[in-house]
Design a protein around this motif. Sequence first.
Motif, PDB file in Angstrom:
ATOM      1  N   ASP A  49     -11.531  -5.865  -6.781  1.00  0.00           N
ATOM      2  CA  ASP A  49     -11.031  -6.639  -7.941  1.00  0.00           C
ATOM      3  C   ASP A  49     -10.195  -7.594  -7.624  1.00  0.00           C
ATOM      4  O   ASP A  49      -9.603  -8.150  -8.616  1.00  0.00           O
ATOM      5  N   ASN A  62      -9.677   0.459  -9.892  1.00  0.00           N
ATOM      6  CA  ASN A  62      -9.631   1.546  -8.945  1.00  0.00           C
ATOM      7  C   ASN A  62     -11.135   2.455  -9.149  1.00  0.00           C
ATOM      8  O   ASN A  62     -11.224   2.989  -9.953  1.00  0.00           O
ATOM      9  N   ILE A  93      -9.272   4.267  -1.178  1.00  0.00           N
ATOM     10  CA  ILE A  93      -8.882   3.739  -2.515  1.00  0.00           C
ATOM     11  C   ILE A  93      -8.510   2.343  -2.501  1.00  0.00           C
ATOM     12  O   ILE A  93      -9.193   1.687  -3.224  1.00  0.00           O
ATOM     13  N   LEU A 121      -1.543  -1.597  -4.274  1.00  0.00           N
ATOM     14  CA  LEU A 121      -2.627  -0.965  -3.899  1.00  0.00           C
ATOM     15  C   LEU A 121      -2.287   0.613  -3.597  1.00  0.00           C
ATOM     16  O   LEU A 121      -1.003   0.827  -3.316  1.00  0.00           O
ATOM     17  N   MET A 124      -9.972  -0.844  -4.203  1.00  0.00           N
ATOM     18  CA  MET A 124      -9.174  -1.963  -4.992  1.00  0.00           C
ATOM     19  C   MET A 124      -9.521  -3.314  -4.721  1.00  0.00           C
ATOM     20  O   MET A 124      -9.350  -4.315  -5.715  1.00  0.00           O
ATOM     21  N   THR A 143       1.033  -1.363   0.010  1.00  0.00           N
ATOM     22  CA  THR A 143      -0.234   0.046   0.093  1.00  0.00           C
ATOM     23  C   THR A 143       0.846   1.134   0.021  1.00  0.00           C
ATOM     24  O   THR A 143       2.079   1.308   0.756  1.00  0.00           O
ATOM     25  N   ILE A 202      -5.399  -3.603 -11.394  1.00  0.00           N
ATOM     26  CA  ILE A 202      -6.594  -3.637 -10.484  1.00  0.00           C
ATOM     27  C   ILE A 202      -7.225  -2.586 -10.563  1.00  0.00           C
ATOM     28  O   ILE A 202      -6.854  -1.299 -10.620  1.00  0.00           O
ATOM     29  N   PRO A 213      -5.149   2.840 -11.694  1.00  0.00           N
ATOM     30  CA  PRO A 213      -5.194   1.606 -11.365  1.00  0.00           C
ATOM     31  C   PRO A 213      -4.232   1.218 -10.361  1.00  0.00           C
ATOM     32  O   PRO A 213      -2.777   1.593 -10.612  1.00  0.00           O
ATOM     33  N   GLY A 214      -4.385  -0.019  -9.606  1.00  0.00           N
ATOM     34  CA  GLY A 214      -3.352  -0.686  -9.159  1.00  0.00           C
ATOM     35  C   GLY A 214      -2.815  -1.761  -9.958  1.00  0.00           C
ATOM     36  O   GLY A 214      -3.264  -1.734 -11.174  1.00  0.00           O
TER      37      GLY A 214
END
Length: 250
Positions: A163, A134, A156, A150, A160, A71, A132, A140-141
């Motif tokens: 998904d 968002n 946020i 992430l 995430m 993260t 991933i 996106p991640g």
Amino acid sequence: MDERAVKAAVLVIGDEVLSGRTQDVNIRQIAEFLSPLGITLGEARVVSDLEADIVEALNALRARWDYVFTTGGIGPTHDDITADAVAAAFGRHIDVREDALAILHEWYAKSGTQLTSARLRMARIPDGASLIANPVTGAPGFQVENVFVLAGVPKIARGMLEDIAHRLEGGAVTQSLSIRLEGVREGDIAEILGQAAKDFPAISIGSYPWFQEREGGELSRGVAVVLRSADGETLARAEQTLKSQLPAQS
């Protein structure tokens, strides 16, 4: 879902967490998200915004645990270097990717916001990574093998996670039971809990002191004994045994 223990790690990235300016809540919310899936956290680390530190920690964690969640550090500023560090850890090339760029174009067009060169950094994705979604801010991640990258902002990051669930293979779901003791200190029951830990090695046994102020300012105290295991039958036997041995249950 199988019956083996599936465990994950969280790697929190950011000088702001280490300095105390920002209080991390992602470890807790990731643990809470994973628990119903039969995945428990085995380790959590916090590292600074230094690529070498991120790479070292990530390589250690991804080798040890089934899944790793990072993260922080995937925003538009100069110290957002997580994507580069993940690419370096896996030995992969990284650059702006068309699918990630298309997502940013769409999101910023809706708000009439300019897609600056700084914001383009959020479209830099390591080769072979899966995006991933968002749902909060669009950027996106991504996932590389067993690593999920992430955002650091809790709202946020939580979005995430939605998904990610379908990409995870969980194990046996951990159950927990709690025995609340009043007027007891941890030292009073240490020997009982120690023996129970030997008798029931499949059970995680923890003791947590509590304090409660009553009317008139009187303070009551006690201990909560928490039992955790994926083996429900053994968990019930351990609870029954401890209840027969522990005093002052409330």
